[in-house]
Design an enzyme around this catalytic site. Structure first.
Site, PDB file in Angstrom:
ATOM      1  CG  MET A   1      91.616 114.428 110.355  1.00  8.20           C
ATOM      2  SD  MET A   1      90.197 113.517 109.771  1.00  8.20           S
ATOM      3  CE  MET A   1      90.694 113.168 108.088  1.00  8.20           C
TER       4      MET A   1
ATOM      5  CG  HIS B   1     101.221 115.618 104.029  1.00 11.24           C
ATOM      6  ND1 HIS B   1     100.938 116.938 103.811  1.00 11.24           N
ATOM      7  CD2 HIS B   1     100.028 114.969 104.010  1.00 11.24           C
ATOM      8  CE1 HIS B   1      99.641 117.093 103.632  1.00 11.24           C
ATOM      9  NE2 HIS B   1      99.052 115.909 103.760  1.00 11.24           N
TER      10      HIS B   1
ATOM     11  CG  HIS C   1      99.268 117.853 107.798  1.00  7.79           C
ATOM     12  ND1 HIS C   1      99.577 116.645 107.217  1.00  7.79           N
ATOM     13  CD2 HIS C   1      97.916 117.912 107.868  1.00  7.79           C
ATOM     14  CE1 HIS C   1      98.458 115.997 106.962  1.00  7.79           C
ATOM     15  NE2 HIS C   1      97.435 116.727 107.333  1.00  7.79           N
TER      16      HIS C   1
ATOM     17  CB  VAL D   1     102.497 121.769 100.429  1.00  7.91           C
ATOM     18  CG1 VAL D   1     103.891 121.195 100.237  1.00  7.91           C
ATOM     19  CG2 VAL D   1     102.557 123.022 101.301  1.00  7.91           C
TER      20      VAL D   1
ATOM     21  CB  SER E   1      96.398 113.930 100.040  1.00  4.87           C
ATOM     22  OG  SER E   1      95.416 113.141 100.677  1.00  4.87           O
ATOM     23  CB  SER E   2      96.821 111.756 105.131  1.00  4.68           C
ATOM     24  OG  SER E   2      97.200 112.931 105.806  1.00  4.68           O
TER      25      SER E   2
HETATM   26  P1  AMP Z   1      93.810 116.684 107.337  1.00 10.75           P
HETATM   27  O1  AMP Z   1      94.786 116.082 108.289  1.00 10.75           O
HETATM   28  O2  AMP Z   1      93.765 116.011 106.010  1.00 10.75           O
HETATM   29  O3  AMP Z   1      92.442 116.890 107.959  1.00 10.75           O
HETATM   30  O4  AMP Z   1      94.341 118.140 107.028  1.00 10.75           O
HETATM   31  C1  AMP Z   1      94.610 119.063 108.059  1.00 10.75           C
HETATM   32  C2  AMP Z   1      94.835 120.425 107.448  1.00 10.75           C
HETATM   33  O5  AMP Z   1      95.961 120.366 106.571  1.00 10.75           O
HETATM   34  C3  AMP Z   1      93.637 120.901 106.614  1.00 10.75           C
HETATM   35  O6  AMP Z   1      93.433 122.283 106.864  1.00 10.75           O
HETATM   36  C4  AMP Z   1      94.108 120.653 105.214  1.00 10.75           C
HETATM   37  O7  AMP Z   1      93.505 121.508 104.249  1.00 10.75           O
HETATM   38  C5  AMP Z   1      95.591 120.927 105.326  1.00 10.75           C
HETATM   39  N1  AMP Z   1      96.319 120.274 104.221  1.00 10.75           N
HETATM   40  C6  AMP Z   1      96.213 118.977 103.827  1.00 10.75           C
HETATM   41  N2  AMP Z   1      96.972 118.764 102.735  1.00 10.75           N
HETATM   42  C7  AMP Z   1      97.563 119.944 102.428  1.00 10.75           C
HETATM   43  C8  AMP Z   1      98.453 120.368 101.395  1.00 10.75           C
HETATM   44  N3  AMP Z   1      98.896 119.532 100.445  1.00 10.75           N
HETATM   45  N4  AMP Z   1      98.845 121.668 101.393  1.00 10.75           N
HETATM   46  C9  AMP Z   1      98.398 122.534 102.339  1.00 10.75           C
HETATM   47  N5  AMP Z   1      97.550 122.189 103.337  1.00 10.75           N
HETATM   48  C10 AMP Z   1      97.147 120.919 103.386  1.00 10.75           C
END
Ligand code: AMP
Length: 274
Positions: free
Chosen positions: A21, A25, A28, A167, A176-177
């Site tokens: 999304m 960071h 991702h 991570v 986290s975003s």
């Molecule tokens: P999002 O943009 O939050 O929907 O996340 C996209 C992908 O990145 C999802 O598969 C998340 O689980 C993964 N993701 C988000 N934060 C982390 C993190 N700290 N470590 C590893 N993967 C992550």
């Protein structure tokens, strides 16, 4: 995007796909690195998916910085970035949703009832457009990864689902975003999640096997922090997401925590091999 993917597929070029999304960071980027290692071509999507946010949630406020994301992805050597407009994914006459039953109802599902339906719908659409050989998800969203695996098996997608480790920042906070929403004080308080999970791992290493004892210990940390609203602490079997009472040797479990600090909802987990 569909034309490009179809051409790549015809040429037998393996496509690794990382759905995101945006507001990228290192978490991702770790998925991108893994995909680059395992595939000829890596495609990253950036799509803030309205279908997975409840009306009360942060869809409109969700951080968006496409230019910065594109720079980061470019420096990782990503081949394509797919940024579809909402109206193309969900035109006005859109009527079809994909729903995984049962494992979507507990834990996150109790607090975000239609969330996983939105996630599986968008991931199915993106899989159909991109036709990846492998798709990369983070253990950060452990239940989401389990739900996607279920969908891929049930709908017979010929896609390998890879789940990559969480991570963390140097002090333990899971990246986290949404961390950018935290004030400085909230950011410090947020360490309660990773610290509690570590503490749980330590007592499990010292042979504690009763889920209720482990949960009570974590709960004590949260009771001492009145300004944090705990959603849940759960221990589940890693594959089925069934809640466990006793940890059995030879099996894997997730300890899951979700809470709200101020206006920001945070989740974290740890994978335990007993
Ligand atoms: P999002 O943009 O939050 O929907 O996340 C996209 C992908 O990145 C999802 O598969 C998340 O689980 C993964 N993701 C988000 N934060 C982390 C993190 N700290 N470590 C590893 N993967 C992550």
């Amino acid at each position: 995007m569909q034309e490009i993917s179809s051409r790549l597929k015809k040429e037998n070029i393996s496509i690794g796909f990382v759905p995101t999304m945006g507001a990228l960071h290192e978490g991702h980027l770790s998925l991108v690195k893994e995909s680059k290692k395992e595939n000829d071509i890596t495609i990253v999507s950036i799509f803030v998916n309205p279908a997975q946010f409840a009306p009360s949630e942060d869809y409109t406020k969700y951080p968006r910085d496409t230019e910065k994301d594109a720079r980061l992805l470019h420096s990782e050597g990503v081949d394509y970035i797919f940024i579809p407009p909402v109206a193309e994914i969900y035109p006005a006459d859109f009527k079809t949703y994909i729903e995984v039953t049962d494992i979507t109802k507990k834990q996150e599902g109790e607090f975000r009832p239609d969330h996983f339906k939105g996630v599986t719908t968008i991931v199915a659409i993106l899989f159909n457009i991109i036709q990846p050989s492998s798709a990369y998800f983070g253990q950060k969203d452990a239940q989401q990864s389990a739900v996607i695996k279920r969908m891929v098996d049930d709908l017979k997608y010929d896609i390998a689902v890879r789940v990559c480790p969480i991570v963390r920042e140097n002090d333990g906070l899971a990246m986290s975003s949404r961390n950018i929403y935290l004030t400085e004080e909230e950011r410090k308080k947020a360490l309660i999640l990773s610290a509690s999970l570590k503490q749980a791992e330590e007592i499990i290493n010292k042979e504690e096997r009763e889920a209720s004892v482990i949960i009570k210990m974590i709960n004590r940390n949260f009771l001492a922090e009145k300004s944090i609203q705990l959603n849940y602490i759960r221990i589940v079997e890693a594959d089925s997401f069934k809640e466990a009472e006793k940890l059995l040797s030879g099996k894997e479990y997730f300890i899951l925590i979700a809470c709200k600090i101020g206006k920001t909802r945070l989740i974290d987990n740890i994978l335990i091999s007993v």
